[in-house]
Motif scaffolding. Structure first.
Motif, PDB file in Angstrom:
ATOM      1  N   ILE A  78       0.775  -1.231  -0.003  1.00  0.00           N
ATOM      2  CA  ILE A  78       0.058   0.055  -0.095  1.00  0.00           C
ATOM      3  C   ILE A  78       0.958   1.218  -0.066  1.00  0.00           C
ATOM      4  CG2 ILE A  78      -1.740   1.311   1.287  1.00  0.00           C
ATOM      5  CD1 ILE A  78      -2.951  -1.283   1.789  1.00  0.00           C
ATOM      6  N   VAL A  79       0.622   2.174  -1.034  1.00  0.00           N
ATOM      7  CA  VAL A  79       1.245   3.365  -0.944  1.00  0.00           C
ATOM      8  C   VAL A  79       0.546   4.436  -0.501  1.00  0.00           C
ATOM      9  CG1 VAL A  79       2.634   4.836  -2.428  1.00  0.00           C
ATOM     10  CG2 VAL A  79       2.882   2.500  -2.792  1.00  0.00           C
ATOM     11  N   ASP A  80       0.669   5.358   0.332  1.00  0.00           N
ATOM     12  CA  ASP A  80      -0.329   6.293   0.613  1.00  0.00           C
ATOM     13  C   ASP A  80       0.231   7.780   0.091  1.00  0.00           C
ATOM     14  OD1 ASP A  80      -1.596   8.233   1.918  1.00  0.00           O
ATOM     15  OD2 ASP A  80      -0.725   8.337   3.821  1.00  0.00           O
ATOM     16  N   ALA A  81      -0.460   8.172  -1.059  1.00  0.00           N
ATOM     17  CA  ALA A  81      -0.183   9.271  -1.730  1.00  0.00           C
ATOM     18  C   ALA A  81      -0.673  10.507  -1.329  1.00  0.00           C
ATOM     19  CB  ALA A  81      -0.613   9.020  -3.271  1.00  0.00           C
ATOM     20  N   SER A  82      -1.267  10.384  -0.017  1.00  0.00           N
ATOM     21  CA  SER A  82      -1.706  11.651   0.476  1.00  0.00           C
ATOM     22  C   SER A  82      -1.002  12.980   0.432  1.00  0.00           C
ATOM     23  CB  SER A  82      -1.996  11.608   2.251  1.00  0.00           C
ATOM     24  OG  SER A  82      -2.684  10.518   2.425  1.00  0.00           O
ATOM     25  N   GLY A  83      -1.639  14.161  -0.008  1.00  0.00           N
ATOM     26  CA  GLY A  83      -0.942  15.322  -0.402  1.00  0.00           C
ATOM     27  C   GLY A  83      -0.169  15.590  -1.422  1.00  0.00           C
ATOM     28  N   ARG A  84      -0.217  14.175  -2.325  1.00  0.00           N
ATOM     29  CA  ARG A  84       0.694  14.274  -3.626  1.00  0.00           C
ATOM     30  C   ARG A  84       0.021  14.332  -5.051  1.00  0.00           C
ATOM     31  NH1 ARG A  84       6.112  12.172  -0.830  1.00  0.00           N
ATOM     32  NH2 ARG A  84       5.248  13.399   0.848  1.00  0.00           N
ATOM     33  N   HIS A 129      10.858  17.062  -8.608  1.00  0.00           N
ATOM     34  CA  HIS A 129       9.782  16.792  -7.646  1.00  0.00           C
ATOM     35  C   HIS A 129       9.324  15.279  -7.342  1.00  0.00           C
ATOM     36  CE1 HIS A 129       9.354  21.081  -6.904  1.00  0.00           C
ATOM     37  NE2 HIS A 129       9.217  21.274  -8.115  1.00  0.00           N
ATOM     38  N   VAL A 130      10.159  14.492  -8.223  1.00  0.00           N
ATOM     39  CA  VAL A 130       9.693  12.966  -8.313  1.00  0.00           C
ATOM     40  C   VAL A 130       9.842  12.245  -6.736  1.00  0.00           C
ATOM     41  CG1 VAL A 130      10.620  10.707  -8.838  1.00  0.00           C
ATOM     42  CG2 VAL A 130      10.388  12.628 -10.647  1.00  0.00           C
ATOM     43  N   TRP A 187       4.714  12.396  -7.360  1.00  0.00           N
ATOM     44  CA  TRP A 187       5.338  13.665  -7.194  1.00  0.00           C
ATOM     45  C   TRP A 187       5.042  14.195  -5.853  1.00  0.00           C
ATOM     46  CZ3 TRP A 187       8.021  14.991 -11.691  1.00  0.00           C
ATOM     47  CH2 TRP A 187       7.556  14.313 -12.876  1.00  0.00           C
ATOM     48  N   ASP A 188       6.038  15.025  -5.243  1.00  0.00           N
ATOM     49  CA  ASP A 188       5.998  15.571  -3.876  1.00  0.00           C
ATOM     50  C   ASP A 188       5.604  17.082  -4.283  1.00  0.00           C
ATOM     51  OD1 ASP A 188       6.085  16.265  -1.234  1.00  0.00           O
ATOM     52  OD2 ASP A 188       8.419  16.320  -1.293  1.00  0.00           O
ATOM     53  N   VAL A 189       4.327  17.075  -4.788  1.00  0.00           N
ATOM     54  CA  VAL A 189       3.689  18.378  -4.947  1.00  0.00           C
ATOM     55  C   VAL A 189       2.222  18.093  -4.755  1.00  0.00           C
ATOM     56  CG1 VAL A 189       5.222  19.525  -6.436  1.00  0.00           C
ATOM     57  CG2 VAL A 189       3.491  18.225  -7.561  1.00  0.00           C
ATOM     58  N   ARG A 190       1.431  19.071  -4.590  1.00  0.00           N
ATOM     59  CA  ARG A 190      -0.120  18.653  -4.334  1.00  0.00           C
ATOM     60  C   ARG A 190      -1.107  18.893  -5.413  1.00  0.00           C
ATOM     61  NH1 ARG A 190      -0.723  23.807  -0.454  1.00  0.00           N
ATOM     62  NH2 ARG A 190       0.523  24.556  -2.118  1.00  0.00           N
ATOM     63  N   ASN A 191      -0.570  19.601  -6.400  1.00  0.00           N
ATOM     64  CA  ASN A 191      -1.307  19.645  -7.676  1.00  0.00           C
ATOM     65  C   ASN A 191      -0.566  19.763  -9.010  1.00  0.00           C
ATOM     66  OD1 ASN A 191      -0.752  22.575  -7.807  1.00  0.00           O
ATOM     67  ND2 ASN A 191      -2.105  22.568  -6.060  1.00  0.00           N
TER      68      ASN A 191
END
Ligand SMILES: N=CN[C@@H](CCC(=O)O)C(=O)O
Ligand SMILES: [Zn+2]
Length: 431
Positions: free
Chosen positions: A69-75, A406-407, A390-394
């Motif tokens: 499971i990968v939590d992509a919250s906020g990404r 931002h990968v 990506w380590d960005v929100r949108n």
């Protein structure tokens, strides 16, 4: 192959770019098919389901225990980026020419004096297959680290049968062994070899008689590209090479209207090219014809920046209805970069494309430019599981925070091939 399924959950934005395999035009280039709180189920290297996290909970909740499971919250999660125009396999390096250009020499002056493409051709001829393989492997790693999972690669640093075949065979082996999918293009007409100067037509005949049949026989390329430029190949010579390639099943592409206006865009339409590349100096008529024919414009804003030229008219092309793709043009002379994120940033900054258009140009439209649209380019059931977190929100933030990588994670056919977790080891401590 990853035996366990992968379940990506809670993506702040999942940009699916789903909905058909045709290249996007006009408003279609702004439709990212975004799912908020998005989720993807990956199994056996394929995308099996796409939806909101709640929808996938219903379908796969009972199998959660089996999955990674990968939590992509906020990404942000997007398809793997696609680079549809590179010269990734080459020997040597040309940083001295970069300095010469900054001191006033032009790209074409350096090439006409035996440098430029000719210099790389010398270094590529001298390199062994093993050396080319190793150097190019590193470049493909660098592409992956920037979220690029599919790359087109051109020959053209030989312009003799032996070296052209060497480059293409290296590409075939890289495609077999490196995670990145590498799609090969024959470009024997990348420059006029120095010992053929003044006998260009004879060289064109040789290329058609000896090189094309061999490349086709060994199935070493899918596309056939020509540098159609004042002082390189004329439109007539280009037409002849591309028509001959078509007879061998090779799909035409053209380096068109890069340095001078030369009718390259119009010629791309005439010969039924899948794409025309560069297009910095494309005419209004050429743009209109490309829109009408659906010829993809493959724009290379990092090349324009590196050559200190005005970028192609990306905004006008999108507005005119041309399907636009973007690319690094990775090569040692005019664009030694592997950063498709920088290219997306430049599509916005130098060509006034919107953040959404830039993302479509680097995914689905790029896939269409290299005939890969049925396998990659969007996040849809049945497609190859090539994705980037990506380590960005949108998606706007991806283009706005420019010049950075931002990968966070990259999956290729469902396997994690890049993971930046814990890479930076500073520890934030509030004072
Ligand atoms: N313009 C021609 N070919 C390449 C550059 C190759 C080189 O300079 O080595 C390009 O697409 O920019
Ligand atoms: Zn190129």
């Amino acid at each position: 192959m990853n035996k366990r399924p992968v379940w990506i959950k809670h993506a702040a934005q999942l940009a699916t770019i789903a909905g058909g395999t045709a290249p996007r035009i006009k408003e279609g280039m702004s439709d990212l098919g975004i799912i908020e709180d998005g989720s993807v189920w990956i199994e056996d290297g394929e995308i099996r389901a796409v939806g909101t996290t709640a929808e996938l909970e219903e379908r796969y909740g009972s199998r959660a225990g089996d999955a990674e499971i990968v939590d992509a919250s906020g990404r942000l999660v997007t398809p793997g980026l696609i680079d549809p125009h590179t010269h990734v396999v080459y020997g040597g390096s040309r940083e001295k020419e970069f300095e010469m250009r900054l001191e006033g020499a032009t790209y074409m002056e350096i090439m006409n004096a035996g440098g430029g493409i000719h210099a790389t051709a010398r270094m590529t001829r001298e390199a062994t297959e093993e050396e080319l393989f190793e150097q190019s492997w590193k470049r493909l790693d660098s592409f992956l680290s920037h979220g690029v999972t599919t790359v087109e690669g051109k020959s053209g640093y030989g312009m003799d049968l032996e070296t052209e075949l060497k480059q293409l065979r290296v590409m075939r082996e890289l495609n077999e062994r490196h995670p990145v999918d590498l799609v090969p293009t024959f470009m024997g007409a990348h420059a006029v070899p120095l010992d053929w100067k003044g006998r260009e037509d004879e060289f064109v005949d040789l290329l058609i008689r000896e090189m094309l049949p061999k490349v086709a026989e060994e199935k070493l390329a899918q596309f056939n590209d020509v540098f159609c430029e004042v002082g390189v190949y004329t439109p007539d010579q280009t037409r002849k090479i591309l028509e001959a390639g078509k007879a061998h099943g090779l799909i035409p592409k053209i380096h068109a209207d890069e340095i001078e206006p030369y009718g390259g865009a119009e010629l791309a339409v005439e010969v039924g090219a899948i794409s025309a590349e560069h297009l910095l100096k494309a005419s209004d008529e050429g743009i209109r014809k490309m829109a009408e024919a659906g010829t993809i414009a493959c724009l290379l804003p990092a090349t324009a920046l590196f050559l200190r030229e005005e970028a192609a008219r990306g905004r006008d092309m999108v507005d005119a209805g041309v399907p636009v793709a973007i690319s690094t043009d990775c090569n040692p002379g005019s664009s030694p970069t592997t950063s498709m994120t920088l290219v997306m940033n430049l599509a916005c900054i130098s060509m006034r494309m919107t953040p959404a258009e830039a993302l479509v140009a680097a995914t689905l439209n790029a896939a269409c430019a290299i005939g890969m649209e049925r396998r990659v380019g969007s996040i849809e059931e049945g497609k190859q599981a090539d994705l980037v977190m990506w380590d960005v929100r949108n998606y706007q933030e991806l283009q706005y925070l420019f010049g950075a990588n931002h990968v966070d994670k990259v999956w290729k056919k469902g396997e994690t091939v890049v993971s930046k977790e814990g890479e930076i080891r500073t520890q934030f401590v509030r004072a």
